[in-house]
Design a protein around this motif. Structure first.
Motif, mmCIF file in Angstrom:
data_model
loop_
_atom_site.group_PDB
_atom_site.id
_atom_site.type_symbol
_atom_site.label_atom_id
_atom_site.label_comp_id
_atom_site.label_asym_id
_atom_site.label_seq_id
_atom_site.Cartn_x
_atom_site.Cartn_y
_atom_site.Cartn_z
ATOM 1 N N ARG A 75 40.257 -65.380 23.049
ATOM 2 C CA ARG A 75 39.815 -63.995 22.992
ATOM 3 C C ARG A 75 39.099 -63.716 21.679
ATOM 4 O O ARG A 75 39.308 -64.392 20.683
ATOM 5 C CB ARG A 75 41.005 -63.046 23.191
ATOM 6 C CG ARG A 75 41.612 -63.256 24.577
ATOM 7 C CD ARG A 75 42.636 -62.268 24.989
ATOM 8 N NE ARG A 75 42.984 -62.517 26.387
ATOM 9 C CZ ARG A 75 43.877 -61.838 27.066
ATOM 10 N NH1 ARG A 75 44.520 -60.848 26.495
ATOM 11 N NH2 ARG A 75 44.126 -62.120 28.330
ATOM 12 N N ALA A 76 38.249 -62.690 21.719
ATOM 13 C CA ALA A 76 37.430 -62.404 20.544
ATOM 14 C C ALA A 76 37.209 -60.903 20.408
ATOM 15 O O ALA A 76 37.277 -60.158 21.394
ATOM 16 C CB ALA A 76 36.086 -63.120 20.651
ATOM 17 N N VAL A 77 36.941 -60.475 19.174
ATOM 18 C CA VAL A 77 36.561 -59.089 18.912
ATOM 19 C C VAL A 77 35.184 -59.077 18.267
ATOM 20 O O VAL A 77 34.800 -59.999 17.551
ATOM 21 C CB VAL A 77 37.582 -58.365 18.007
ATOM 22 C CG1 VAL A 77 38.959 -58.361 18.646
ATOM 23 C CG2 VAL A 77 37.640 -58.989 16.627
ATOM 24 N N ILE A 78 34.438 -58.021 18.557
ATOM 25 C CA ILE A 78 33.127 -57.824 17.939
ATOM 26 C C ILE A 78 32.962 -56.331 17.688
ATOM 27 O O ILE A 78 33.377 -55.499 18.510
ATOM 28 C CB ILE A 78 31.992 -58.368 18.839
ATOM 29 C CG1 ILE A 78 30.641 -58.230 18.146
ATOM 30 C CG2 ILE A 78 31.976 -57.708 20.203
ATOM 31 C CD1 ILE A 78 29.512 -58.960 18.875
ATOM 32 N N GLY A 79 32.413 -55.971 16.542
ATOM 33 C CA GLY A 79 32.244 -54.563 16.205
ATOM 34 C C GLY A 79 30.835 -54.069 16.489
ATOM 35 O O GLY A 79 29.872 -54.837 16.424
ATOM 36 N N LEU A 96 34.085 -62.049 15.724
ATOM 37 C CA LEU A 96 32.670 -62.385 15.802
ATOM 38 C C LEU A 96 31.793 -61.517 14.911
ATOM 39 O O LEU A 96 30.566 -61.606 14.962
ATOM 40 C CB LEU A 96 32.193 -62.280 17.251
ATOM 41 C CG LEU A 96 32.907 -63.195 18.245
ATOM 42 C CD1 LEU A 96 32.417 -62.921 19.658
ATOM 43 C CD2 LEU A 96 32.702 -64.651 17.885
ATOM 44 N N GLY A 97 32.407 -60.641 14.098
ATOM 45 C CA GLY A 97 31.629 -59.820 13.186
ATOM 46 C C GLY A 97 31.127 -58.540 13.828
ATOM 47 O O GLY A 97 31.644 -58.086 14.842
ATOM 48 N N ASP A 98 30.103 -57.957 13.248
ATOM 49 C CA ASP A 98 29.588 -56.643 13.654
ATOM 50 C C ASP A 98 28.105 -56.681 13.976
ATOM 51 O O ASP A 98 27.330 -57.315 13.270
ATOM 52 C CB ASP A 98 29.771 -55.618 12.537
ATOM 53 C CG ASP A 98 31.210 -55.256 12.282
ATOM 54 O OD1 ASP A 98 31.534 -54.994 11.120
ATOM 55 O OD2 ASP A 98 32.005 -55.237 13.233
ATOM 56 N N VAL A 99 27.733 -55.968 15.008
ATOM 57 C CA VAL A 99 26.345 -55.546 15.183
ATOM 58 C C VAL A 99 26.219 -54.230 14.426
ATOM 59 O O VAL A 99 26.966 -53.290 14.691
ATOM 60 C CB VAL A 99 25.987 -55.342 16.667
ATOM 61 C CG1 VAL A 99 24.605 -54.718 16.805
ATOM 62 C CG2 VAL A 99 26.057 -56.656 17.428
ATOM 63 N N VAL A 100 25.311 -54.182 13.484
ATOM 64 C CA VAL A 100 25.192 -53.015 12.608
ATOM 65 C C VAL A 100 23.897 -52.279 12.911
ATOM 66 O O VAL A 100 22.822 -52.865 12.905
ATOM 67 C CB VAL A 100 25.220 -53.435 11.124
ATOM 68 C CG1 VAL A 100 25.087 -52.206 10.224
ATOM 69 C CG2 VAL A 100 26.503 -54.187 10.813
ATOM 70 N N ARG A 110 38.166 -63.045 27.210
ATOM 71 C CA ARG A 110 38.113 -61.587 27.019
ATOM 72 C C ARG A 110 37.490 -61.279 25.674
ATOM 73 O O ARG A 110 37.881 -61.832 24.652
ATOM 74 C CB ARG A 110 39.503 -60.948 27.105
ATOM 75 C CG ARG A 110 39.471 -59.414 26.937
ATOM 76 C CD ARG A 110 40.806 -58.771 27.248
ATOM 77 N NE ARG A 110 41.176 -58.982 28.644
ATOM 78 C CZ ARG A 110 42.387 -58.713 29.138
ATOM 79 N NH1 ARG A 110 43.327 -58.233 28.354
ATOM 80 N NH2 ARG A 110 42.644 -58.929 30.415
ATOM 81 N N VAL A 111 36.519 -60.381 25.698
ATOM 82 C CA VAL A 111 35.868 -59.909 24.480
ATOM 83 C C VAL A 111 36.189 -58.428 24.331
ATOM 84 O O VAL A 111 36.057 -57.655 25.289
ATOM 85 C CB VAL A 111 34.341 -60.119 24.546
ATOM 86 C CG1 VAL A 111 33.658 -59.536 23.313
ATOM 87 C CG2 VAL A 111 34.012 -61.605 24.696
ATOM 88 N N MET A 112 36.612 -58.040 23.139
ATOM 89 C CA MET A 112 36.908 -56.638 22.863
ATOM 90 C C MET A 112 35.898 -56.099 21.866
ATOM 91 O O MET A 112 35.670 -56.696 20.805
ATOM 92 C CB MET A 112 38.326 -56.496 22.310
ATOM 93 C CG MET A 112 39.393 -56.921 23.307
ATOM 94 S SD MET A 112 41.034 -56.389 22.820
ATOM 95 C CE MET A 112 40.823 -54.613 22.802
ATOM 96 N N VAL A 113 35.289 -54.973 22.226
ATOM 97 C CA VAL A 113 34.277 -54.346 21.377
ATOM 98 C C VAL A 113 34.897 -53.144 20.676
ATOM 99 O O VAL A 113 35.440 -52.246 21.326
ATOM 100 C CB VAL A 113 33.057 -53.901 22.206
ATOM 101 C CG1 VAL A 113 31.988 -53.325 21.286
ATOM 102 C CG2 VAL A 113 32.497 -55.068 23.009
#
Length: 331
Positions: free
Chosen positions: A59-63, A105-109, A135-138
């Motif tokens: 699983r991963a998170v991305i902002g 996975l860091g952030d899209v800014v 699963r990816v969590m934004v």
């Protein structure tokens, strides 16, 4: 006398940045390392979430660090800081039994007003991330996150039937105005991109926060609605439509707007709710979605948590509320 004091440690885990040179201008890794309290005196089971950030995991998170959509929608700005605040609160929570490592996975800014480019790039990153993670969590950002999320999900699964479940006080079906897309338009944008595939369930809708124009549009487009007062009468009021969607869809895209909850439980949002759906009921809805997906062999590969606005929060209450929901979806 010897005393044992809690230690606070910082975990310097290199963020896995899924980017190429074309994406570098608007995407960067998380600037702050995950931190939290450490209790070595309690042994190996005394771990917190920040200690599970890793280079690998399922699983991963991305902002999505943006408030352009909120500003265009005439809301209270501050959502750009939401991903960082959510990470901080999540990292400090006690890890439950069976909790597994995950990847940041860091952030899209989005700096300034270039929302459309940010949504496009969020979609590209999600598409690629779904090749690796189940699963990816934004972490948002305003609810304009949803259009970018859907772009990535639908690109990655072009032949799958996708159902959208939005836990939200607002339908977010506004037409695009002169300022362009906003945090109030994402599901209108999704419907325009794929009208025949549009399958949308919105749970927690506040009548006083949605104009008759929006309610009429929802009816015309076949949107299923569960109103907030219905959930106050019966916390299980969302179960039947959730199960029905899981039965007819291959994939559920779950997006949670923190402003669904009452202003006293979630003050740090772009648009606080006067009535709101209690936190315990929201937890129950999240559990119901996960259970329905499991029982009906329906995947849940993508989840959003949006509209956290730390500048308006009180004692980090809203961030912690969002973090508890995130934890349940990562476990």
């Amino acid at each position: 006398m010897v005393t044992l004091e809690a230690q606070c440690i910082t975990l310097h885990i290199p963020v896995q940045v899924i980017m190429d040179v074309r994406l570098m201008p608007v995407f960067h890794s998380s600037s702050e390392p995950w931190t939290g309290r450490s209790d070595p005196e309690d042994g190996p089971l005394a771990k917190r979430v920040f200690e599970f950030v890793s280079k690998s995991g399922s699983r991963a998170v991305i902002g999505f660090a943006s408030e352009a959509g909120v500003a265009r929608n005439k809301g209270r700005t501050g959502a750009k800081e939401g991903p960082a605040a959510l990470r901080k609160s999540l990292g400090g929570l006690a890890a439950p039994h069976g909790f597994a490592s995950f990847v940041d996975l860091g952030d899209v800014v989005v700096d300034g007003d270039d929302l459309e480019a940010g949504q496009k790039q969020l979609g590209e990153h999600i598409d690629r991330a779904l090749e690796t993670y189940d699963r990816v969590m934004v972490f948002g950002g305003g609810h304009d996150t949803a259009y970018g999320s859907y772009l990535g999900l639908s690109t990655h699964f072009p032949d799958k039937k996708i159902g959208i479940i939005n836990l939200d006080a607002h339908l977010d079906l506004r037409n695009i105005g002169a300022a362009g897309p906003s945090s109030g338009t994402p599901f209108n944008q999704i419907r325009q991109s794929a009208p025949e595939a549009f399958d949308y369930l919105c749970i927690g809708v506040a009548r006083e926060s949605n104009t008759q124009a929006l309610l009429a549009r929802a009816k015309e487009w076949g949107v299923e609605i569960v109103f907030d007062d219905a959930l106050l009468r019966d916390a299980d009021g969302g179960r039947e439509p959730i199960i029905s969607m899981a039965q007819r869809c291959d994939i559920i895209y779950l997006t949670i707007d923190i402003d669904l909850m009452p202003h006293f439980q979630a003050p740090g949002v772009s648009a606080p709710a006067a009535r709101g759906v209690p936190f315990a009921t929201v937890e129950h809805l999240v559990d119901t979605v996960q259970q329905a997906c499991t029982e009906n062999d329906c995947a849940l590969p993508l989840v959003d948590l949006v509209e956290l606005s730390p500048i308006h929060d009180i004692n980090g209450m809203t961030a912690k509320t969002a973090a508890v929901l995130a934890l349940s979806l990562m476990t």
